[in-house]
Write a protein that holds these residues in place. Sequence first.
Motif, PDB file in Angstrom:
ATOM      1  N   ASP A   6       9.944  14.320   7.627  1.00 39.16           N
ATOM      2  CA  ASP A   6       9.394  15.097   8.694  1.00 39.16           C
ATOM      3  C   ASP A   6      10.026  16.416   8.816  1.00 39.16           C
ATOM      4  N   TYR A   7      11.352  16.568   8.731  1.00 35.25           N
ATOM      5  CA  TYR A   7      12.338  17.616   8.924  1.00 35.25           C
ATOM      6  C   TYR A   7      12.123  18.481   7.563  1.00 35.25           C
ATOM      7  N   GLU A   8      12.072  17.805   6.363  1.00 38.11           N
ATOM      8  CA  GLU A   8      12.012  18.462   5.015  1.00 38.11           C
ATOM      9  C   GLU A   8      10.545  19.375   5.035  1.00 38.11           C
ATOM     10  N   ALA A   9       9.601  18.650   5.564  1.00 36.35           N
ATOM     11  CA  ALA A   9       8.246  19.197   5.434  1.00 36.35           C
ATOM     12  C   ALA A   9       8.249  20.249   6.399  1.00 36.35           C
ATOM     13  N   GLU A  10       8.946  20.548   7.557  1.00 32.42           N
ATOM     14  CA  GLU A  10       8.947  21.437   8.218  1.00 32.42           C
ATOM     15  C   GLU A  10       9.746  22.727   7.875  1.00 32.42           C
ATOM     16  N   HIS A  11      11.121  22.252   7.561  1.00 35.05           N
ATOM     17  CA  HIS A  11      12.174  23.375   7.228  1.00 35.05           C
ATOM     18  C   HIS A  11      12.524  23.575   5.716  1.00 35.05           C
ATOM     19  N   HIS A  12      12.018  22.527   4.928  1.00 35.91           N
ATOM     20  CA  HIS A  12      12.606  22.949   3.262  1.00 35.91           C
ATOM     21  C   HIS A  12      10.955  22.370   2.555  1.00 35.91           C
ATOM     22  N   PRO A  13       9.857  23.221   2.911  1.00 34.94           N
ATOM     23  CA  PRO A  13       8.515  22.841   2.302  1.00 34.94           C
ATOM     24  C   PRO A  13       8.725  23.106   0.951  1.00 34.94           C
ATOM     25  N   LEU A  14       8.190  22.338  -0.144  1.00 33.76           N
ATOM     26  CA  LEU A  14       8.240  22.528  -1.477  1.00 33.76           C
ATOM     27  C   LEU A  14       6.691  22.953  -1.782  1.00 33.76           C
ATOM     28  N   PRO A  15       6.737  23.767  -3.057  1.00 35.45           N
ATOM     29  CA  PRO A  15       5.438  23.862  -3.315  1.00 35.45           C
ATOM     30  C   PRO A  15       4.454  22.584  -3.524  1.00 35.45           C
ATOM     31  N   GLU A  16       3.344  22.665  -3.607  1.00 38.82           N
ATOM     32  CA  GLU A  16       2.701  21.359  -3.683  1.00 38.82           C
ATOM     33  C   GLU A  16       2.819  20.757  -5.156  1.00 38.82           C
ATOM     34  N   THR A  17       3.356  19.909  -5.373  1.00 37.07           N
ATOM     35  CA  THR A  17       3.693  19.304  -6.610  1.00 37.07           C
ATOM     36  C   THR A  17       3.247  17.731  -6.779  1.00 37.07           C
ATOM     37  N   THR A  18       3.116  17.140  -8.008  1.00 36.01           N
ATOM     38  CA  THR A  18       2.897  15.786  -7.918  1.00 36.01           C
ATOM     39  C   THR A  18       4.322  15.218  -8.241  1.00 36.01           C
ATOM     40  N   GLY A  19       4.552  13.733  -8.130  1.00 36.21           N
ATOM     41  CA  GLY A  19       5.616  13.220  -8.271  1.00 36.21           C
ATOM     42  C   GLY A  19       5.886  13.265  -9.786  1.00 36.21           C
ATOM     43  N   VAL A  20       4.805  13.358 -10.548  1.00 33.69           N
ATOM     44  CA  VAL A  20       5.097  13.417 -12.188  1.00 33.69           C
ATOM     45  C   VAL A  20       5.592  14.751 -12.422  1.00 33.69           C
ATOM     46  N   GLN A  21       4.991  15.628 -11.785  1.00 35.35           N
ATOM     47  CA  GLN A  21       5.657  17.322 -12.000  1.00 35.35           C
ATOM     48  C   GLN A  21       6.979  17.292 -11.794  1.00 35.35           C
ATOM     49  N   ALA A  22       7.557  16.685 -10.176  1.00 38.99           N
ATOM     50  CA  ALA A  22       8.896  16.493 -10.046  1.00 38.99           C
ATOM     51  C   ALA A  22       9.619  16.010 -10.992  1.00 38.99           C
ATOM     52  N   LEU A  23       9.446  14.806 -11.432  1.00 47.26           N
ATOM     53  CA  LEU A  23       9.867  13.966 -12.359  1.00 47.26           C
ATOM     54  C   LEU A  23      10.265  14.907 -13.666  1.00 47.26           C
ATOM     55  N   LYS A  24       9.427  15.309 -14.227  1.00 49.85           N
ATOM     56  CA  LYS A  24       9.317  16.323 -15.380  1.00 49.85           C
ATOM     57  C   LYS A  24      10.248  17.555 -15.213  1.00 49.85           C
ATOM     58  N   PHE A  25      10.079  18.213 -13.968  1.00 47.20           N
ATOM     59  CA  PHE A  25      11.143  19.152 -13.845  1.00 47.20           C
ATOM     60  C   PHE A  25      12.400  18.767 -13.692  1.00 47.20           C
TER      61      PHE A  25
END
Length: 137
Positions: free
Chosen positions: A67-86
Amino acid sequence: MNAAIDVKHLLPVWEQFRAATDIAPIRDEAHYARMTEMLEALLDETQGDENHPAMGLVDIVGDLIEDYEAEHHPLPETTGVQALKFLMEQHGLKQSDLSEIGSQGVVSEILTGKRELNIRQVRALSERFGVSAATFV
C-alpha cells in the motif's frame, strides 16, 4: 464459533502488540524501512513454509508495504516477467543462475510467458533481489 468479540480484553493486547512491532499503516520513510526489515525477518523465520504461524504476519506486513509503495514509490506499469528480466540484466544473471525458482527450462518458460510464477518462486525472487513480492505479481 460465533463467540462475541471482547473488545475490552482485545484492546490492551493489541496496544502491547502494536507497541512491540510498530505494525500499522506506514506513515513515513523511516517506518517504511522498519516494516521492510520486519518483512525480511519474518520471511527468514518462515522459510517459505505456508503453514508457519507467522505467515499471517507476512501477509499483513506485505500488504502494508505494498500500500505504501503504491502511493509513495509507484513503479511504471510492468509485468512480473519484465521486472524479472530487468533485475536479471542489472545483476548480470543468466537463466541458469536462478536455480531457486527451478531448472533453466522452468525459468525459460516463465520468461517466455508459457508458465506463471508461483508463490514460492515469487518469495524466493523477492528475497534474492530485496524487492517487494508485489514486483513479480
